[in-house]
Design an enzyme around this catalytic site. Sequence first.
Site, PDB file in Angstrom:
ATOM      1  N   ARG A  90      -5.297 -13.521   4.580  1.00 37.00           N
ATOM      2  CA  ARG A  90      -4.758 -14.847   4.201  1.00 37.00           C
ATOM      3  C   ARG A  90      -5.141 -14.809   2.687  1.00 37.00           C
ATOM      4  O   ARG A  90      -4.166 -15.254   1.983  1.00 37.00           O
ATOM      5  CB  ARG A  90      -5.555 -15.790   4.914  1.00 37.00           C
ATOM      6  N   HIS A 194       7.015 -26.494   9.920  1.00 35.54           N
ATOM      7  CA  HIS A 194       6.541 -26.696   8.474  1.00 35.54           C
ATOM      8  C   HIS A 194       7.942 -26.906   7.524  1.00 35.54           C
ATOM      9  O   HIS A 194       7.684 -26.744   6.322  1.00 35.54           O
ATOM     10  CB  HIS A 194       5.962 -25.320   8.080  1.00 35.54           C
ATOM     11  N   TYR A 244       4.321 -29.772   3.837  1.00 29.64           N
ATOM     12  CA  TYR A 244       4.873 -28.504   3.415  1.00 29.64           C
ATOM     13  C   TYR A 244       6.239 -28.671   2.660  1.00 29.64           C
ATOM     14  O   TYR A 244       6.422 -27.693   1.899  1.00 29.64           O
ATOM     15  CB  TYR A 244       5.172 -27.886   4.623  1.00 29.64           C
TER      16      TYR A 244
END
Length: 421
Positions: A90, A194, A244
């Site tokens: 990540r 999202h 988002y």
Amino acid sequence: MKLTVVGGGSTYTPELIDGFARLRDTLPVAELVLVDPAAERLELVGGLARRIFAKQGHPGRIATTADLDAGVEGADAVLLQLRVGGQAARQQDETWPLECGCVGQETTGAGGLAKALRTVPVVLDIAERVRRANPNAWIIDFTNPVGIVTRALLQAGHRAVGLCNVAIGFQRKFAALLGAAPQDIHLDHVGLNHLTWETGVRLGGPEGDDVLPQLLARHGDTIAGELRLPRPLLDRLGVVPSYYLRYYYAHDAVVRELRTKPSRAAEVAEMERQLLEMYGDPALDEKPALLAKRGGAYYSEAAVDLAAALLGGAGSPYQVVNTANRGTLPFLPDDAVIEVQAAVGPKGPVPLPVPALDPLYAGLVANVTAYEDLALRAALHGGRDRVCQALLAHPLIGQYEYAEELTDRLIAHNREHLAWA
């Protein structure tokens, strides 16, 4: 009833356990199995999970194992919450795209594609093993990017539903602002995972009065502040976008911001270190307050509600899920995965009708759906050209030079997770 959580060693898991304990009348779990190859984490999380059940008087048994096949044997539903590559991957997803002037984020843009490429093959392998153990089991996917992962599962013929906590978060927020009970708030929620908008907020159910205009008029500043978007934008749109959407509506501002502060991955890694230390305290028998900052708010309530409805229990009749389009949005392919309100029961989700989507939203939805189709092809079949095509199609990238450079960086940072590289 037996449920299995793959990725059970996640620091998220106590949030889920707390929901199972509190909502046991909605979803009576006799056996809960946490599956994770990280033995040390699993031991810490499993110990806290048992203490939470014991404190709240839940009679169910909690087991832990690194053996996936044993863990899913006989399961009625399997929840997926895994992160291939962990926080280290990540961290990379959030870093190298910024070097090219693009948003670095784990589910959106180039970082989101990298996560999809790492994740889809692993999830499909897990799903095949679930199908061999119990072909009637439901797979509930909370693993990002949820839309692409759920589409991969559905195209492979699995009994799968995708789940995200964005909608339930808005439901709880709007209920608090309106002084209403959360169960009385029905969202006209539409888009892709999202990439969604609340186009209506109804009191009492799908046919209830739409109070979104009043909500924006009275509380627009509060909502805009939490979304970190300007109030005039909300007034212009007349809807509430997912947070988002900030990556699209304020891309360049977000890039500048991300370049001047520590990555979210670094923040989460430090939180996870602290949480695991807390989980090891034998006196701890409830989820710690710090967990709320980890993300995934209300995940447990959403997961319990969905599992209960799929398994014939007391789950809500209407829920926001990720499922096959099947004509709901007529400008998308039937096998595209959309995130909308659906009637959910033992036969699976059936999307509720959605009014014609304004071109302002439909155009972006169509664009990102095309990207997701190309991303899934790259995840399933590999190859530099497929990766580059997906990046070229993404509306946050789109330029040839960026797509080429990002492709090389993606492959370089993820080679150990890409069998074809």
